[in-house]
Scaffold this motif. Structure first.
Motif, PDB file in Angstrom:
ATOM      1  N   ALA A   1      -5.053  -0.062 -10.615  1.00  0.00           N
ATOM      2  CA  ALA A   1      -5.055   1.213  -9.894  1.00  0.00           C
ATOM      3  C   ALA A   1      -4.060   2.208 -10.477  1.00  0.00           C
ATOM      4  O   ALA A   1      -3.936   3.315  -9.973  1.00  0.00           O
ATOM      5  CB  ALA A   1      -4.740   0.966  -8.416  1.00  0.00           C
TER       6      ALA A   1
ATOM      7  N   ASP B   1      -0.151  10.809 -13.659  1.00  0.00           N
ATOM      8  CA  ASP B   1      -0.078  10.849 -12.197  1.00  0.00           C
ATOM      9  C   ASP B   1      -1.286  11.550 -11.573  1.00  0.00           C
ATOM     10  O   ASP B   1      -1.826  11.098 -10.578  1.00  0.00           O
ATOM     11  CB  ASP B   1       1.191  11.593 -11.756  1.00  0.00           C
ATOM     12  CG  ASP B   1       2.445  10.796 -12.077  1.00  0.00           C
ATOM     13  OD1 ASP B   1       2.331   9.557 -12.170  1.00  0.00           O
ATOM     14  OD2 ASP B   1       3.505  11.405 -12.239  1.00  0.00           O
TER      15      ASP B   1
ATOM     16  N   LEU C   1      -0.778   1.880 -10.525  1.00  0.00           N
ATOM     17  CA  LEU C   1       0.486   1.934  -9.775  1.00  0.00           C
ATOM     18  C   LEU C   1       1.600   1.254 -10.532  1.00  0.00           C
ATOM     19  O   LEU C   1       2.766   1.570 -10.362  1.00  0.00           O
ATOM     20  CB  LEU C   1       0.349   1.209  -8.431  1.00  0.00           C
ATOM     21  CG  LEU C   1      -0.855   1.514  -7.580  1.00  0.00           C
ATOM     22  CD1 LEU C   1      -0.848   0.618  -6.356  1.00  0.00           C
ATOM     23  CD2 LEU C   1      -0.825   2.966  -7.164  1.00  0.00           C
ATOM     24  N   VAL C   2       1.220   0.268 -11.309  1.00  0.00           N
ATOM     25  CA  VAL C   2       2.197  -0.531 -12.031  1.00  0.00           C
ATOM     26  C   VAL C   2       1.903  -0.368 -13.521  1.00  0.00           C
ATOM     27  O   VAL C   2       0.764  -0.523 -13.956  1.00  0.00           O
ATOM     28  CB  VAL C   2       2.095  -2.024 -11.627  1.00  0.00           C
ATOM     29  CG1 VAL C   2       3.039  -2.876 -12.446  1.00  0.00           C
ATOM     30  CG2 VAL C   2       2.377  -2.185 -10.140  1.00  0.00           C
ATOM     31  N   GLU C   3       2.920  -0.023 -14.256  1.00  0.00           N
ATOM     32  CA  GLU C   3       2.776   0.158 -15.700  1.00  0.00           C
ATOM     33  C   GLU C   3       2.727  -1.222 -16.350  1.00  0.00           C
ATOM     34  O   GLU C   3       3.658  -2.005 -16.216  1.00  0.00           O
ATOM     35  CB  GLU C   3       3.990   0.941 -16.205  1.00  0.00           C
ATOM     36  CG  GLU C   3       3.878   1.459 -17.615  1.00  0.00           C
ATOM     37  CD  GLU C   3       2.831   2.555 -17.759  1.00  0.00           C
ATOM     38  OE1 GLU C   3       2.219   2.609 -18.830  1.00  0.00           O
ATOM     39  OE2 GLU C   3       2.632   3.330 -16.799  1.00  0.00           O
TER      40      GLU C   3
END
Ligand SMILES: Nc1ncnc2c1ncn2[C@@H]1O[C@H](COP(=O)(O)OP(=O)(O)OP(=O)(O)O)[C@@H](O)[C@H]1O
Ligand SMILES: [Mg+2]
Lengths: 308, 428
Positions: free
Chosen positions: A48, A68, A50-52
């Protein structure tokens, strides 16, 4: 539609996700099974955006999530594992907020809100505060909040966790409706029956890795057992186990008190098995056969029970 | 823009849905501000003004001492009561009265002679409670004036004065001193005798005596003549600052809770810029901050007559800048805190320190000099001084500008550190 390649994410010494590749075709439903800490939530987070990820890449309909405000995010809907709602606000206000985050306003916002409320069956409670909802209703609102912008790909992190069977069935119906509407679903769960019922494919995760990824029938073929024969003996102290395990056609066997559990490669072995038992002087009280389940596959692949 | 507005509206909605937060933000500063304002304030009705109690022990029991006591009794600041030495000592020691004065025997006579440099000076003993040094000093001042007046009046007209002048002339005449000096001094004393011998009727009205040759008119310096110091202006400003900073803590903790509740995941999954996410929170915090200031100062104005005697533009500027700083402070807490629980205690401690050093509780002019200088590093101090300057001090916009500048700078620094240290990942 959804493609993940060689995703890795470590938190210090913990390799939460350790090289996962995954594909979901348009309209496909994929179940992600795994015990606590397997890395499911971390994987969903990377999908999604949210986490790299430490390495690897994610593509939605061929595009990477650029930043973003990437438009790719509009194609994704995320249902978090937590009840991610503002409890002090009404269902309507929650949905309006999450719709607005995706740029919805005015008539379109109202229309989408009515649609998702209808889908999850909360239309009559729309003006009530979320804190007044039951656990199952909150779960349904949690699902609805991710659908306001009508995403093509929906990522669901344990959408049915901790709810009563009735609510779970209701959510399940919602998911089937989404699937029927051609959405791509990827959802994590602890419940095998759910995965077995809804998913086109099932990925089993353990220790940050996908250890199997196939249709249910193919997964079941991974284990050499076609049936389990469960026999209750009249007395304890059966002493033929070593010999039983060596018997050709027997994949595995276990004795638990008076209960024998024998995994056979083919059910045609059953008459020979019964004859052999009578020859050993074992008196049979009850007999039962079972097909292997996803649980069996899971146990076979990970050495752990899913609900530990 | 849709998302930004929706996020701000959500924050305001949640703030007003939380009764505890609303009470903390509006009722608490009004309540505590009223208390501090009342306790530290000057009574608004002069009749309420408590007069200082003074015990007087008269060991002379005649003439000059009686006059002295009578004139002390007329002083508007004093409530004079007669007492005996032991009783007076006891009362002061027990803290029942702050000061007692003892007028010795032969006070009038000795004082009259001492006035002309002859003989021993009579000793007036001032007994005081060491926790009331200031009052003792005040009594000394009043006493000096009154003694001077009473004693000279007696010396130039009273019975004691006549005797003193004559006896002194005689002693001067018999004393071994240079002829020219002697004749000058005898001349002076003869003139006094002549003055004292006037017929009663010829004497002017009160027949005065020497008085201190100046009068003092106290004027507490505030914005304009006629404007009185209003302690409520300071206390309401101080409490608004304190509870706005508490609101800032709630902003920070609230953002950490978002993370814990999975809402941060939703926010990050949506196509929102970092500016939208943090900026909307800053804007909503600033709006709430402005509202707190507006409500608190409106109350102070309506109930206690607190007015912006100085520049209204300056006042609004300080309010806006401090609100923005509060917002930055909230974001900073959100960025540096790991968990809501861990962040809360530390943030409250830090906030209380900042409030204390700002002079919101105890005005900063009471701080030791070095501390006054050091506390200029505390941004809230600038807000406090700025609000004081614009309200009861009644200063102009130019006095507000440095405060506004410092507060904006602090807001920018807090905001920048928050953005820099913020954990953007929604990894639970
Ligand atoms: N932010 C983080 N910091 C440190 N470790 C983390 C973080 N997030 C996850 N982990 C660790 O990564 C591993 C995988 O966690 P994850 O939440 O992805 O598991 P999960 O499969 O979703 O588990 P569950 O079924 O309990 O939800 C765990 O060992 C977890 O402790
Ligand atoms: Mg999880």
């Amino acid at each position: 539609m959804l493609r993940a390649a060689s995703l890795k994410k470590a938190y210090g010494a913990i390799h939460a996700v350790n090289g996962v590749s995954l594909d979901a075709a348009d309209g496909e439903t994929i179940g992600l099974l795994g015990p606590n800490g397997a890395g499911k939530t971390t994987l969903i987070g990377m999908l999604a955006g949210l986490v790299e990820p430490d390495s690897g890449e994610v593509r939605i309909a061929g595009e990477a999530i650029g930043g973003d405000t990437s438009a790719v995010k509009l194609k994704l809907g995320l249902v978090p594992q937590e009840l991610a709602l503002f409890e002090e606000m009404t269902a309507n206000a929650n949905l309006d907020l999450f719709g607005a985050l995706y740029g919805l306003s005015g008539a379109r916002l109202a229309r989408e809100r009515a649609r998702v409320l209808e889908l999850v069956g909360l239309s009559d409670r729309a003006k009530d505060k979320a804190e007044s909802f039951s656990g199952g209703m909150k779960r349904r609102l949690n699902l609805a909040a991710a659908l306001m912008h009508d995403p093509q790909v929906i990522l669901l992190d344990e959408p049915t966790v901790g709810v009563d069977p009735q609510s779970r069935n209701a959510i399940f119906d919602n998911l089937e409706e989404l699937k029927a509407g051609g959405k791509t679903l990827l959802y994590t769960t602890h419940y095998m029956e759910e995965a077995a019922r809804l998913c086109d494919r099932i990925a089993i995760m353990d220790h940050g890795k996908v250890v199997a990824n196939d249709t249910l029938s193919e997964l079941l073929r991974l284990i050499p057992v076609s049936n389990f024969v469960v026999i209750d003996l009249a007395a304890e102290g059966f002493d033929g186990m070593p010999e039983l395990r060596e018997m050709s056609g027997v994949a595995e066997a276990a004795l638990n008190g008076r209960q024998l559990r024998i995994g056979v490669e083919a059910l045609s072995l059953l008459p020979d098995l019964l004859v052999w038992l009578r020859g050993r002087g074992a008196e049979i009280e009850h007999i039962l056969t079972e097909r292997p389940t996803l649980e069996t596959v899971f146990l076979h692949l990970t050495g752990r029970s899913l609900r530990d | 823009m849709t998302a930004f507005v929706a996020l701000v509206r959500k924050d305001l909605r949640i703030f007003f849905a939380d009764r505890r937060a609303v009470i903390m933000a509006f009722a608490a500063p009004i309540l505590i501000g009223s208390f501090f304002g009342y306790v530290f304030g000057e009574p608004r009705n002069p009749k309420d003004q408590s007069r200082m109690k003074v015990l007087v022990v008269d060991q002379e029991r005649q003439g000059a001492a009686k006059d002295l006591i009578a004139s002390l009794g007329k002083d508007p600041n004093l409530e004079v009561a007669a007492s005996e030495l032991e009783a007076a000592r006891e009362a002061v020691r027990k803290g029942k009265v702050p000061v007692a004065i003892v007028i010795p025997e032969k006070f009038g006579e000795q004082a009259g002679q001492a006035l002309f440099g002859a003989g021993a000076k009579p000793e007036i003993i001032v007994l005081f409670d060491p926790s009331h040094r200031v009052e003792a000093g005040m009594i000394r001042g009043i006493l000096t004036g009154q003694v001077m007046q009473t004693v000279t009046k007696d010396a130039f007209g009273g019975e004691g004065g006549k005797r003193t002048a004559t006896s002194m002339r005689r002693s001067v005449e018999g004393a071994p001193m240079e002829a020219s000096e002697k004749s000058a001094l005898t001349g002076l004393l003869q003139s006094v005798e002549k003055f004292n011998a006037r017929p009663q009727a010829a004497r002017g009205g009160g027949g005065g005596g020497l008085t201190i040759p100046f009068a003092m008119k106290d004027e507490a310096l505030t914005s304009r003549a006629g404007v009185v110091y209003n302690s409520y202006a300071h206390s309401f400003g101080g409490m608004a600052i304190q509870f706005m900073l508490f609101m800032g803590i709630d902003v920070g903790i609230g953002m950490l809770l978002l993370r814990q509740r999975g809402l941060w995941r939703r926010f990050r999954a949506a196509p929102l810029s970092k500016t939208t996410l943090l900026g909307s929170r800053a804007v909503s915090a600033m709006l709430v901050g402005m509202l707190i200031l507006a409500v608190v100062f409106s109350f102070a104005w309506l109930v206690f007559g607190v007015k912006v005697e100085g520049s209204m533009v300056g006042f609004l500027g300080i309010c806006a800048a401090f609100s923005l700083m509060t917002a930055g402070y909230g974001l900073l807490i959100a960025a540096l805190g790991r968990t809501p629980e861990a962040a809360r205690g530390l943030a409250i401690l830090g906030t209380l320190l900042m409030v204390m050093l700002s002079g919101a509780w105890v005005p900063s002019f009471l701080f030791p000099r070095w501390m006054q200088r050091v506390t200029t590093l505390v941004p809230a101090r600038w807000a406090m001084d700025g609000l004081d300057a614009m309200t009861w001090r009644g200063l102009g916009l130019e006095e507000a500008l440095p405060a506004i500048g410092v507060l904006l700078l602090a807001a920018v620094v807090f905001g920048a550190v928050a953005v820099w240290k913020f954990r953007w990942e929604a990894d639970g």
